[in-house]
Write a protein that holds these residues in place. Structure first.
Motif, PDB file in Angstrom:
ATOM      1  N   ALA A 175       0.833  -1.200   0.000  1.00 56.13           N
ATOM      2  CA  ALA A 175       0.000   0.000   0.000  1.00 56.13           C
ATOM      3  C   ALA A 175       0.869   1.252   0.000  1.00 56.13           C
ATOM      4  O   ALA A 175       0.573   2.238  -0.697  1.00 56.13           O
ATOM      5  N   TRP A 176       1.954   1.206   0.763  1.00 52.95           N
ATOM      6  CA  TRP A 176       2.870   2.349   0.802  1.00 52.95           C
ATOM      7  C   TRP A 176       3.539   2.544  -0.556  1.00 52.95           C
ATOM      8  O   TRP A 176       3.646   3.671  -1.049  1.00 52.95           O
ATOM      9  N   ARG A 177       3.981   1.455  -1.168  1.00 50.26           N
ATOM     10  CA  ARG A 177       4.606   1.564  -2.485  1.00 50.26           C
ATOM     11  C   ARG A 177       3.618   2.114  -3.507  1.00 50.26           C
ATOM     12  O   ARG A 177       3.978   2.924  -4.373  1.00 50.26           O
ATOM     13  N   GLY A 178       2.364   1.666  -3.400  1.00 47.16           N
ATOM     14  CA  GLY A 178       1.355   2.172  -4.317  1.00 47.16           C
ATOM     15  C   GLY A 178       1.137   3.666  -4.159  1.00 47.16           C
ATOM     16  O   GLY A 178       0.981   4.393  -5.150  1.00 47.16           O
ATOM     17  N   SER A 179       1.135   4.146  -2.904  1.00 49.32           N
ATOM     18  CA  SER A 179       0.960   5.583  -2.669  1.00 49.32           C
ATOM     19  C   SER A 179       2.135   6.369  -3.213  1.00 49.32           C
ATOM     20  O   SER A 179       1.962   7.458  -3.777  1.00 49.32           O
ATOM     21  N   VAL A 180       3.357   5.830  -3.029  1.00 51.67           N
ATOM     22  CA  VAL A 180       4.542   6.508  -3.557  1.00 51.67           C
ATOM     23  C   VAL A 180       4.485   6.557  -5.079  1.00 51.67           C
ATOM     24  O   VAL A 180       4.757   7.604  -5.698  1.00 51.67           O
ATOM     25  N   THR A 181       4.135   5.438  -5.700  1.00 52.70           N
ATOM     26  CA  THR A 181       4.049   5.388  -7.168  1.00 52.70           C
ATOM     27  C   THR A 181       3.007   6.361  -7.679  1.00 52.70           C
ATOM     28  O   THR A 181       3.227   7.063  -8.678  1.00 52.70           O
ATOM     29  N   GLU A 182       1.870   6.416  -6.997  1.00 56.46           N
ATOM     30  CA  GLU A 182       0.811   7.330  -7.420  1.00 56.46           C
ATOM     31  C   GLU A 182       1.251   8.782  -7.288  1.00 56.46           C
ATOM     32  O   GLU A 182       0.988   9.607  -8.165  1.00 56.46           O
ATOM     33  N   ARG A 183       1.947   9.100  -6.183  1.00 57.17           N
ATOM     34  CA  ARG A 183       2.400  10.473  -5.986  1.00 57.17           C
ATOM     35  C   ARG A 183       3.434  10.866  -7.032  1.00 57.17           C
ATOM     36  O   ARG A 183       3.375  11.969  -7.596  1.00 57.17           O
ATOM     37  N   VAL A 184       4.372   9.951  -7.312  1.00 61.23           N
ATOM     38  CA  VAL A 184       5.395  10.243  -8.323  1.00 61.23           C
ATOM     39  C   VAL A 184       4.758  10.414  -9.698  1.00 61.23           C
ATOM     40  O   VAL A 184       5.111  11.322 -10.456  1.00 61.23           O
ATOM     41  N   SER A 185       3.797   9.544 -10.011  1.00 63.17           N
ATOM     42  CA  SER A 185       3.122   9.643 -11.309  1.00 63.17           C
ATOM     43  C   SER A 185       2.384  10.966 -11.428  1.00 63.17           C
ATOM     44  O   SER A 185       2.386  11.600 -12.495  1.00 63.17           O
ATOM     45  N   ALA A 186       1.742  11.379 -10.317  1.00 59.42           N
ATOM     46  CA  ALA A 186       1.023  12.655 -10.344  1.00 59.42           C
ATOM     47  C   ALA A 186       1.989  13.821 -10.531  1.00 59.42           C
ATOM     48  O   ALA A 186       1.691  14.777 -11.265  1.00 59.42           O
ATOM     49  N   GLU A 187       3.153  13.739  -9.875  1.00 59.79           N
ATOM     50  CA  GLU A 187       4.136  14.812 -10.022  1.00 59.79           C
ATOM     51  C   GLU A 187       4.679  14.865 -11.444  1.00 59.79           C
ATOM     52  O   GLU A 187       4.845  15.949 -12.014  1.00 59.79           O
ATOM     53  N   VAL A 188       4.968  13.687 -12.019  1.00 58.22           N
ATOM     54  CA  VAL A 188       5.476  13.649 -13.397  1.00 58.22           C
ATOM     55  C   VAL A 188       4.437  14.203 -14.360  1.00 58.22           C
ATOM     56  O   VAL A 188       4.746  14.994 -15.269  1.00 58.22           O
ATOM     57  N   ALA A 189       3.166  13.787 -14.153  1.00 63.51           N
ATOM     58  CA  ALA A 189       2.102  14.284 -15.031  1.00 63.51           C
ATOM     59  C   ALA A 189       1.932  15.787 -14.869  1.00 63.51           C
ATOM     60  O   ALA A 189       1.690  16.511 -15.849  1.00 63.51           O
ATOM     61  N   GLY A 190       2.062  16.286 -13.624  1.00 59.78           N
ATOM     62  CA  GLY A 190       1.930  17.717 -13.387  1.00 59.78           C
ATOM     63  C   GLY A 190       3.035  18.504 -14.071  1.00 59.78           C
ATOM     64  O   GLY A 190       2.770  19.571 -14.662  1.00 59.78           O
ATOM     65  N   ARG A 191       4.273  17.987 -13.986  1.00 64.23           N
ATOM     66  CA  ARG A 191       5.389  18.681 -14.643  1.00 64.23           C
ATOM     67  C   ARG A 191       5.214  18.674 -16.157  1.00 64.23           C
ATOM     68  O   ARG A 191       5.507  19.669 -16.842  1.00 64.23           O
ATOM     69  N   ALA A 192       4.747  17.544 -16.690  1.00 61.90           N
ATOM     70  CA  ALA A 192       4.550  17.461 -18.140  1.00 61.90           C
ATOM     71  C   ALA A 192       3.450  18.427 -18.588  1.00 61.90           C
ATOM     72  O   ALA A 192       3.587  19.100 -19.628  1.00 61.90           O
ATOM     73  N   ARG A 193       2.375  18.527 -17.803  1.00 61.06           N
ATOM     74  CA  ARG A 193       1.298  19.450 -18.147  1.00 61.06           C
ATOM     75  C   ARG A 193       1.779  20.901 -18.079  1.00 61.06           C
ATOM     76  O   ARG A 193       1.470  21.714 -18.958  1.00 61.06           O
ATOM     77  N   LEU A 194       2.556  21.216 -17.040  1.00 61.76           N
ATOM     78  CA  LEU A 194       3.088  22.575 -16.912  1.00 61.76           C
ATOM     79  C   LEU A 194       4.019  22.914 -18.065  1.00 61.76           C
ATOM     80  O   LEU A 194       3.989  24.037 -18.603  1.00 61.76           O
ATOM     81  N   ARG A 195       4.854  21.928 -18.459  1.00 60.67           N
ATOM     82  CA  ARG A 195       5.775  22.177 -19.566  1.00 60.67           C
ATOM     83  C   ARG A 195       5.001  22.440 -20.865  1.00 60.67           C
ATOM     84  O   ARG A 195       5.347  23.349 -21.623  1.00 60.67           O
ATOM     85  N   ARG A 196       3.951  21.672 -21.105  1.00 66.86           N
ATOM     86  CA  ARG A 196       3.153  21.885 -22.317  1.00 66.86           C
ATOM     87  C   ARG A 196       2.493  23.258 -22.304  1.00 66.86           C
ATOM     88  O   ARG A 196       2.442  23.955 -23.337  1.00 66.86           O
ATOM     89  N   GLU A 197       1.982  23.659 -21.135  1.00 66.92           N
ATOM     90  CA  GLU A 197       1.339  24.962 -21.028  1.00 66.92           C
ATOM     91  C   GLU A 197       2.331  26.095 -21.300  1.00 66.92           C
ATOM     92  O   GLU A 197       2.009  27.064 -22.002  1.00 66.92           O
ATOM     93  N   GLN A 198       3.547  25.968 -20.747  1.00 70.84           N
ATOM     94  CA  GLN A 198       4.536  27.021 -20.936  1.00 70.84           C
ATOM     95  C   GLN A 198       5.088  27.023 -22.353  1.00 70.84           C
ATOM     96  O   GLN A 198       5.435  28.090 -22.889  1.00 70.84           O
ATOM     97  N   GLU A 199       5.171  25.857 -22.975  1.00 72.59           N
ATOM     98  CA  GLU A 199       5.590  25.811 -24.373  1.00 72.59           C
ATOM     99  C   GLU A 199       4.581  26.543 -25.249  1.00 72.59           C
ATOM    100  O   GLU A 199       4.956  27.328 -26.144  1.00 72.59           O
ATOM    101  N   GLU A 200       3.295  26.309 -24.993  1.00 73.03           N
ATOM    102  CA  GLU A 200       2.269  26.981 -25.784  1.00 73.03           C
ATOM    103  C   GLU A 200       2.273  28.484 -25.511  1.00 73.03           C
ATOM    104  O   GLU A 200       2.083  29.295 -26.437  1.00 73.03           O
TER     105      GLU A 200
END
Length: 274
Positions: free
Chosen positions: A184-209
């Motif tokens: 359960a702890w590993r799943g929470s860590v994976t989910e948090r990391v995935s959310a952070e990666v997705a957030g950075r990718a979304r921010l990068r796309r927004e700033q590129e545009e």
């Protein structure tokens, strides 16, 4: 997080329920059915772990949990026999009248089996007393606890002490629960990391545009440059900004920027774009 904790608690309760259920059924069902039930348990546990978000190593965690759960049931079964013998058994003085060693079977350990008789010559009820080493000789007297129902082997008071088995069963059960908590702890860590990666990718796309729109809308200064502040684009590197400018028909200036990014159709020294 609340949903994940709920899943972990639910799976942990399910694991404990399975251990308790298999402990109750151990004496009533055959080995083949027990194996089938453990396989079903492992499958449901694997699906539950993946559903909770713990996708990495979920199959190994499910297998480990099933193994330690089965060990908990097995050790608890040994403790049950000892506790039952203590509860209904009778302490008597017996004499060793027979001794035999189990036949050799590969690398399997060999036990010593002793036939016991009462002082009046009647046999102690139940199967032969068993030990893992040669402790007694024929003619030797020993204090044992016998089972009046003749279902359990006679044991010395020391052998019938179930403390070690109870502690061992509890330890295996805790290991099973610990595996669920860890996943359960590993799943929470994976989910948090995935959310952070997705957030950075979304921010990068927004700033590129945003940079594309800026380059299209801004007019050049007297030096022929379009100047922007890097602080407005923290998710972009200078090289990435140069690539976007190149796609818009401009080049990024590498010289004399003074902390800014400058773009023009013709530059003195171009920034390599990535």
């Amino acid at each position: 997080m609340g949903r994940r904790v709920g899943w972990a608690v639910g799976i942990g309760c399910y694991v404990l329920a399975v251990i308790a259920g298999m402990f109750v059924l151990a004496d009533d069902v055959g080995l083949a059915l027990q194996v089938a039930l453990w396989v079903v348990h492992g499958t449901l546990l694997f699906l539950g772990l993946r559903k909770s978000g713990a996708r990495e190593s979920s199959s190994y965690a499910a297998l480990f949990t099933v193994i330690v759960s089965s060990l908990a049931v097995g050790v608890a079964g040994m403790a049950r026999e000892d506790l039952t013998l203590q509860q209904r058994g009778e302490t008597v003085l017996a004499t060793v009248v027979g001794e035999r060693l189990d036949p050799l079977e590969g690398r399997k350990g060999r036990n010593w089996n002793y036939t016991l008789e009462h002082e009046d010559g009647t046999r102690v009820p139940g199967p032969e007393m068993r030990t893992t080493s040669d402790l007694y000789d024929i003619g030797q007297t020993v204090t044992v606890i016998e089972d009046p129902d003749a279902d359990l082997r006679p044991q010395t008071p020391g052998q019938a002490d179930a403390t070690g088995e109870v502690v061992g069963a509890a330890g295996f059960a805790l290991a099973a629960i610990g595996s669920v908590v860890w996943m359960a702890w590993r799943g929470s860590v994976t989910e948090r990391v995935s959310a952070e990666v997705a957030g950075r990718a979304r921010l990068r796309r927004e700033q590129e545009e945003k940079l594309r729109e800026t380059l299209r809308a801004y007019s050049a200064d007297r030096g022929g440059y379009i100047t922007v502040s890097p602080g407005d684009y923290p998710a972009l590197t200078h090289g990435r900004a140069a690539r976007i400018a190149w796609e818009e028909g401009l080049r990024a200036e590498a010289a004399g920027n003074r902390g800014a990014w400058r773009f023009s159709e013709t530059v003195i020294q171009e920034v390599p774009h990535s």
